[in-house]
Design a protein around this motif. Sequence first.
Motif, PDB file in Angstrom:
ATOM      1  N   SER A   1     -42.568 -16.043 -62.466  1.00 35.02           N
ATOM      2  CA  SER A   1     -41.600 -16.706 -63.354  1.00 35.02           C
ATOM      3  C   SER A   1     -40.379 -17.205 -62.615  1.00 35.02           C
ATOM      4  CB  SER A   1     -41.112 -15.726 -64.421  1.00 35.02           C
ATOM      5  OG  SER A   1     -42.151 -15.395 -65.272  1.00 35.02           O
TER       6      SER A   1
ATOM      7  N   ALA B   1     -42.222  -1.221 -66.956  1.00 30.09           N
ATOM      8  CA  ALA B   1     -41.809  -2.459 -66.272  1.00 30.09           C
ATOM      9  C   ALA B   1     -42.528  -3.652 -66.885  1.00 30.09           C
ATOM     10  CB  ALA B   1     -42.107  -2.368 -64.780  1.00 30.09           C
ATOM     11  N   ALA B   2     -43.699  -3.416 -67.485  1.00 31.86           N
ATOM     12  CA  ALA B   2     -44.405  -4.504 -68.171  1.00 31.86           C
ATOM     13  C   ALA B   2     -43.753  -4.735 -69.534  1.00 31.86           C
ATOM     14  CB  ALA B   2     -45.881  -4.175 -68.332  1.00 31.86           C
TER      15      ALA B   2
ATOM     16  N   SER C   1     -34.620 -12.227 -57.727  1.00 36.85           N
ATOM     17  CA  SER C   1     -34.645 -11.133 -58.693  1.00 36.85           C
ATOM     18  C   SER C   1     -33.685 -10.031 -58.248  1.00 36.85           C
ATOM     19  CB  SER C   1     -36.057 -10.578 -58.846  1.00 36.85           C
ATOM     20  OG  SER C   1     -36.600 -10.293 -57.582  1.00 36.85           O
TER      21      SER C   1
ATOM     22  N   HIS D   1     -49.475  -7.943 -60.299  1.00 38.01           N
ATOM     23  CA  HIS D   1     -48.165  -7.823 -60.954  1.00 38.01           C
ATOM     24  C   HIS D   1     -47.412  -9.155 -61.012  1.00 38.01           C
ATOM     25  CE1 HIS D   1     -49.301  -3.704 -60.466  1.00 38.01           C
ATOM     26  NE2 HIS D   1     -49.223  -3.801 -59.141  1.00 38.01           N
ATOM     27  N   CYS D   2     -48.148 -10.254 -61.077  1.00 36.09           N
ATOM     28  CA  CYS D   2     -47.534 -11.594 -61.126  1.00 36.09           C
ATOM     29  C   CYS D   2     -46.687 -11.861 -59.889  1.00 36.09           C
ATOM     30  CB  CYS D   2     -46.705 -11.800 -62.390  1.00 36.09           C
ATOM     31  SG  CYS D   2     -47.649 -11.629 -63.901  1.00 36.09           S
TER      32      CYS D   2
ATOM     33  N   HIS E   1     -37.710  -7.233 -74.373  1.00 34.78           N
ATOM     34  CA  HIS E   1     -38.834  -6.302 -74.554  1.00 34.78           C
ATOM     35  C   HIS E   1     -38.928  -5.265 -73.445  1.00 34.78           C
ATOM     36  CE1 HIS E   1     -41.731  -7.984 -71.550  1.00 34.78           C
ATOM     37  NE2 HIS E   1     -41.063  -9.102 -71.747  1.00 34.78           N
TER      38      HIS E   1
ATOM     39  N   ARG F   1     -49.434   0.447 -60.164  1.00 33.62           N
ATOM     40  CA  ARG F   1     -47.981   0.558 -60.301  1.00 33.62           C
ATOM     41  C   ARG F   1     -47.624   1.495 -61.440  1.00 33.62           C
ATOM     42  NH1 ARG F   1     -44.618  -4.453 -62.671  1.00 33.62           N
ATOM     43  NH2 ARG F   1     -45.505  -3.539 -64.559  1.00 33.62           N
TER      44      ARG F   1
ATOM     45  N   VAL G   1     -34.073  -6.891 -59.230  1.00 29.48           N
ATOM     46  CA  VAL G   1     -34.983  -5.787 -58.892  1.00 29.48           C
ATOM     47  C   VAL G   1     -36.408  -6.339 -58.870  1.00 29.48           C
ATOM     48  CG1 VAL G   1     -36.010  -3.650 -59.776  1.00 29.48           C
ATOM     49  CG2 VAL G   1     -33.524  -3.933 -59.826  1.00 29.48           C
TER      50      VAL G   1
ATOM     51  N   ARG H   1     -50.050   0.087 -64.558  1.00 28.48           N
ATOM     52  CA  ARG H   1     -50.549  -1.283 -64.386  1.00 28.48           C
ATOM     53  C   ARG H   1     -51.259  -1.386 -63.043  1.00 28.48           C
ATOM     54  NH1 ARG H   1     -47.399  -7.215 -64.684  1.00 28.48           N
ATOM     55  NH2 ARG H   1     -49.258  -8.339 -64.017  1.00 28.48           N
TER      56      ARG H   1
ATOM     57  N   ASP I   1     -32.672 -13.235 -61.590  1.00 28.33           N
ATOM     58  CA  ASP I   1     -33.689 -12.809 -62.539  1.00 28.33           C
ATOM     59  C   ASP I   1     -33.458 -11.310 -62.755  1.00 28.33           C
ATOM     60  OD1 ASP I   1     -35.950 -11.629 -63.581  1.00 28.33           O
ATOM     61  OD2 ASP I   1     -37.367 -12.699 -62.306  1.00 28.33           O
TER      62      ASP I   1
ATOM     63  N   HIS J   1     -41.339 -12.624 -58.805  1.00 29.78           N
ATOM     64  CA  HIS J   1     -42.308 -12.743 -59.890  1.00 29.78           C
ATOM     65  C   HIS J   1     -42.609 -14.236 -60.058  1.00 29.78           C
ATOM     66  CE1 HIS J   1     -43.652 -12.796 -64.108  1.00 29.78           C
ATOM     67  NE2 HIS J   1     -43.858 -11.493 -64.005  1.00 29.78           N
TER      68      HIS J   1
ATOM     69  N   ASN K   1     -40.267  -6.424 -59.441  1.00 33.13           N
ATOM     70  CA  ASN K   1     -41.142  -5.738 -60.400  1.00 33.13           C
ATOM     71  C   ASN K   1     -42.335  -5.076 -59.715  1.00 33.13           C
ATOM     72  OD1 ASN K   1     -42.299  -8.363 -59.883  1.00 33.13           O
ATOM     73  ND2 ASN K   1     -43.708  -7.952 -61.548  1.00 33.13           N
TER      74      ASN K   1
HETATM   75  N1  C6P Z   1     -42.805  -8.609 -65.457  1.00 36.52           N
HETATM   76  C1  C6P Z   1     -44.417  -6.828 -65.172  1.00 36.52           C
HETATM   77  O1  C6P Z   1     -45.333  -6.109 -65.554  1.00 36.52           O
HETATM   78  P1  C6P Z   1     -41.111 -12.257 -69.295  1.00 36.52           P
HETATM   79  O2  C6P Z   1     -42.600 -12.237 -69.293  1.00 36.52           O
HETATM   80  O3  C6P Z   1     -40.575 -13.652 -69.351  1.00 36.52           O
HETATM   81  O4  C6P Z   1     -40.499 -11.344 -70.291  1.00 36.52           O
HETATM   82  O5  C6P Z   1     -40.660 -11.648 -67.884  1.00 36.52           O
HETATM   83  C2  C6P Z   1     -41.074 -12.284 -66.709  1.00 36.52           C
HETATM   84  C3  C6P Z   1     -40.580 -11.534 -65.526  1.00 36.52           C
HETATM   85  C4  C6P Z   1     -39.665 -12.131 -64.690  1.00 36.52           C
HETATM   86  N2  C6P Z   1     -39.150 -11.487 -63.640  1.00 36.52           N
HETATM   87  C5  C6P Z   1     -39.491 -10.228 -63.354  1.00 36.52           C
HETATM   88  C6  C6P Z   1     -38.839  -9.545 -62.188  1.00 36.52           C
HETATM   89  C7  C6P Z   1     -40.415  -9.568 -64.156  1.00 36.52           C
HETATM   90  O6  C6P Z   1     -40.749  -8.314 -63.861  1.00 36.52           O
HETATM   91  C8  C6P Z   1     -40.989 -10.230 -65.256  1.00 36.52           C
HETATM   92  C9  C6P Z   1     -42.048  -9.576 -66.091  1.00 36.52           C
HETATM   93  C10 C6P Z   1     -43.804  -7.814 -66.141  1.00 36.52           C
HETATM   94  O7  C6P Z   1     -43.968  -6.759 -64.035  1.00 36.52           O
HETATM   95  C11 C6P Z   1     -44.852  -8.627 -66.842  1.00 36.52           C
HETATM   96  S1  C6P Z   1     -45.705  -9.707 -65.762  1.00 36.52           S
END
Ligand code: C6P
Length: 414
Positions: free
Chosen positions: A129, A35-36, A174, A370-371, A228, A386, A176, A366, A203, A127, A178
């Motif tokens: 983001s 998931a990371a 989102s 988890h952000c 990724h 996790r 799903v 992890r 997301d 998350h 994370n």
């Molecule tokens: N979550 C995790 O370990 P980026 O970094 O832009 O590729 O993805 C950001 C992001 C946005 N939304 C969700 C639901 C995510 O899970 C993630 C990235 C990773 O959970 C790294 S923090």
Amino acid sequence: MIAASSSKLEKIVADFPILHEPTSRGKRLVFLDSAATSQKPQAVIDSLVEYYSKYNANIHRGVYELAARATEAFEAARDKVAGFLNAQPQEIIWTRNTTEAINLVSYAWGLNNIKAGDAILTTQLEHHSNLVPWQLLAEKTGAELRFIPVDDRGVHVLDNLDDLLKGCKLVALSHVSNTLGTIAPLEIIIPRAHAAGAIVLVDGAQAAPNMPVDVQALDADFYAISAHKMCGPTGIGVLYGKRALLEAMPPFLTGGDMIRKVEYAKSTFNDLPWKFEAGTSNIADAIAFGVAIDYLEGIGMEWVREHEHSIMRYAFERLQTLVPRGLTIYGPQDADKVADVISFNFADIHPHDLASLLDTEGVCVRAGHHCTMPLMEKMGWPATTRASFYIYNTEEDVEALVAGLEKAATVFKL
Ligand code: C6P
């Protein structure tokens, strides 16, 4: 149940060279942190080497054959992503990742469409983001930021959805989670958001790697993904946007490649999708993302979902045996309602200590927030451990996790 010995699964495991590299302690690598970021199959690694060793050239500029080949491969990768999401190529914008895709919408759509008094609706699961960009947008515009609540299992509570949608211009959530793996009920939320006059950004960072996604069937207005997490390289992601919305939006970043005509005083902009792709793109990684899509489609996204279902069911079942020794599993535990992740705590062992101990056994998980700091705070969990599963994980990997946890129970005298 898909057995670890199934020949398809064996072949998939064989495709990922890193899984055959022993850890520095001589253990088998058990990678439970997809998931990371996911691991990469040989075909994706080869694609990067092939691009740089055989046809590296800038795209959309050179008339020579090498440049034409690079341009063709780059645009073919876009076509593959479009097919994967059931979109048109003009609706696929290359970004660095999901984060940049969401920021693109926040700046280019949000600043031009959200005003004081409007509402932006997100959820308590997001998350960072998919939260911080909306906090900033709300601050800049004077809009109100609202949240769809989640219950103590991390499941969306939709009782007041219509009230939350009043005056709402944008719903951002989102697909799903994370942290808990919760699958959002998009089939309920998206039509209700549209009926209330809002557009919806999804997301898809954790969904697109794990299940078939059809942006048209979902009727999502925007959908953001990162390569990724789905066998592709880092540094490349995608924003899908409905064509009419993208046409109406001003550019996000400006400079080369995104223009049609530039005069000293003013400029006109390129057609979609290039209007949103300023400067030299991440050519090699976009092409390799196309190879990752080919790889996943070769496996079949239905198989991917079914495999994860099966491995999650097995993991939930096996982890239950540790509940009497103090294991607490968070989030929904029904494999239909969760995708790829299981968050837990083990008695009073700090998640970082647990993750470090598992690492000595070759098991990568992890630990932390988890952000999703606001979710952790709401739930009263300082941190969780996790484990996340992907196409190459087997029942043996689940057993390695369980054995590592049993060892932790002994070391920490539980
Ligand atoms: N979550 C995790 O370990 P980026 O970094 O832009 O590729 O993805 C950001 C992001 C946005 N939304 C969700 C639901 C995510 O899970 C993630 C990235 C990773 O959970 C790294 S923090």
